[in-house]
Write an enzyme that holds these catalytic residues in place. Structure first.
Site, PDB file in Angstrom:
ATOM      1  N   GLU A 192     -22.094  23.021   6.047  1.00 22.71           N
ATOM      2  CA  GLU A 192     -22.263  23.545   7.402  1.00 22.71           C
ATOM      3  C   GLU A 192     -22.410  22.401   8.408  1.00 22.71           C
ATOM      4  O   GLU A 192     -23.275  21.537   8.238  1.00 22.71           O
ATOM      5  CB  GLU A 192     -23.499  24.432   7.499  1.00 22.71           C
ATOM      6  CG  GLU A 192     -23.501  25.625   6.559  1.00 22.71           C
ATOM      7  CD  GLU A 192     -24.802  26.403   6.640  1.00 22.71           C
ATOM      8  OE1 GLU A 192     -24.747  27.633   6.571  1.00 22.71           O
ATOM      9  OE2 GLU A 192     -25.878  25.783   6.772  1.00 22.71           O
ATOM     10  N   CYS A 193     -21.588  22.392   9.428  1.00 24.41           N
ATOM     11  CA  CYS A 193     -21.707  21.483  10.569  1.00 24.41           C
ATOM     12  C   CYS A 193     -21.790  20.026  10.095  1.00 24.41           C
ATOM     13  O   CYS A 193     -20.811  19.481   9.605  1.00 24.41           O
ATOM     14  CB  CYS A 193     -22.909  21.880  11.431  1.00 24.41           C
ATOM     15  SG  CYS A 193     -22.841  21.209  13.114  1.00 24.41           S
TER      16      CYS A 193
END
Length: 463
Positions: free
Chosen positions: A347-348
């Protein structure tokens, strides 16, 4: 707001929550503002620390998706900070969190997000839904009597919203405070007036406030803020609010249907100074589903632990590029894990780490784990922000995006995030072998079945 001498039942309400018709009474306040940058986190943290210093048990909540503000609120209150959001978390789960907090706390404080009426749902929606009085902060370094007009507009825009009063912030002098107080309609209390001063400023960086563990004197600063707020008259408890539980059968079924469905599944989770954007609710869900959580540091550890699946959450990899890039043994360990086809959620910042490299603002290129193509390019402006859902093959998960980088030359998307209202596509989600990667930060309780499929080694990922 109530002082002890103003209420004969004050001690009973504070020391032992009173149940009336299935409700639990607990003093509560929703702290909002006219916009971002008005001092919401500083004032919420200061109030939490003040009441904690008085021996009260304080529970704090943050409206909307945020990883940094809850860390500060938790440090101030000495208790976990939970996310509340009517869309991402859901009304029933929000109500349950508040009810459980009210049973145990002497005070509940909720920090809003952006301006009071910003967003859909907004902070005002949440405060009204749960009947929690609003304290609205107005930063007024360059206005005086206009504060009264703004306050009147805030209250009359939605008359059904419970309103505790106004906190005037960043004032220049005692006379400035007098002008603000004189401008206020009789129906709107001025809860406090705060002068502009360095002690009321928390250190910041490009994506928000600096995390408490990065500064040695953070507790001392919180105590200073607490003292300033008390001197300004913000030392009283808000009125009690009745909280009810609303874990209805649909939510109970969702909770019990998948019990222990991740039993025996070992999940490695990156958690250190570079990777720390983790919702506590996500960890609780994984544990309740039976998973064994094994935390490790991409900055300091040499190898992945012996696990079945891997979660690379977001954080600040751009601030620790030398450590994570030069930790070649960890990069190779993660690459081998990926090549074996194991489940990985990135994520990210975790997605940037999974790509080939990260390029800094001064054009330095730092090699990353190289699981998939892609270059993370740091920039000074924000990317695709806000709440989004992603219709993955495993099911729809809700979450949010907030970043100041862009991903270039990576894989084609298998799907895009969907914003709550805006028609433009949201963040792309890419997939390779067992890896799912996106700028989106997912809130796992929004779909337990999808979460199980993302991490269980026996579930085949579709692309």
């Amino acid at each position: 707001m109530l002082r002890p001498e103003q209420n004969d039942t004050f001690d009973q309400q504070i020391d032992e929550p009173t149940k009336q018709g299935g409700a639990v009474l607990c003093p509560a306040l929703f702290i909002s503002a006219i916009a971002s940058g008005q001092g919401k986190t500083t004032i919420t943290a200061g109030l939490a620390r003040y009441h904690r210093n008085q021996g009260r048990k304080v529970r704090v909540f943050k409206t909307g998706p945020d990883y940094l503000d809850p860390l500060i609120l938790e440090q101030a209150a000495g208790s976990p900070a939970e996310q509340l959001d009517l869309w991402m978390v859901g009304k029933k789960r929000c109500r349950h969190y508040l009810y459980e907090a009210a049973k145990d706390a002497d005070l509940i404080l909720i920090e809003g997000v952006m301006g009071l009426y910003d967003g859909d749902p907004s902070g005002a929606d949440l405060a009204e839904y749960f009947g929690i009085p609003v304290a609205a902060i107005i930063s007024a370094p360059t206005m005086a009597q206009t504060v009264g007009a703004i306050a009147l507009g805030l209250t009359q825009y939605r008359p059904s919203l419970p309103f505790a009063g106004i906190i005037a912030n960043t004032l220049g002098s005692d006379r400035h405070a007098e002008l603000v107080r004189e401008s206020m309609p009789d129906s709107i209390p001025v809860l406090g007036c705060l002068k502009k001063q360095d002690q009321l400023t928390l250190p910041q960086r490009h994506l928000g406030l600096v995390r408490p563990h990065e500064l040695e004197d953070y507790d001392e600063k919180l105590d200073q803020i607490a003292d300033i707020l008390a001197t300004a008259g913000l030392d009283t408890l808000p009125e009690p609010v009745a909280f009810h539980d609303e874990i209805e059968e649909t939510l109970k079924v969702n909770t019990t249907q998948h019990v222990k469905s991740l039993a025996g599944v070992k999940i490695a989770i990156a958690r250190d100074e570079a990777f720390s954007f983790i919702y506590p609710a996500n960890l609780r869900l994984l544990e309740r589903l039976g998973a064994e959580l094994h935390f490790f540091s991409p900055c300091a550890d040499e190898q992945l632990p012996e696990v079945d699946s891997l979660w690379l959450p977001g954080g600040y990899p751009e601030l620790h590029l030398e450590k994570i890039s030069q930790n070649l043994s960890m990069r190779e360990s993660i690459k081998a894990f990926y090549l074996q086809g194991h489940k990985i959620l990135a994520e990210c910042g975790g997605m940037l780490y999974a790509q080939q490299s990260i390029v800094t603002l001064d054009n330095q290129d730092w090699p990353m784990a190289g699981l998939i193509p892609g270059i993370g390019v740091m920039r000074t402006k924000g990317g695709c922000q806000g709440m989004q859902s992603a219709a993955l093959p495993e099911g729809e998960l809700r979450g949010h995006a907030h970043h100041r980088s862009k991903s270039e030359e990576t894989l084609p998307a298998i799907t895009f995030g969907k914003r709550i209202k805006h028609p433009a596509p949201g963040e792309p989600v890419v997939r390779s072998k067992g890896l799912t990667a996106s700028y989106l930060h997912f809130y796992f309780p929004s779909n337990q079945a999808a979460t199980i499929r993302l991490f269980h080694p026996d579930e085949v990922l579709a692309s």
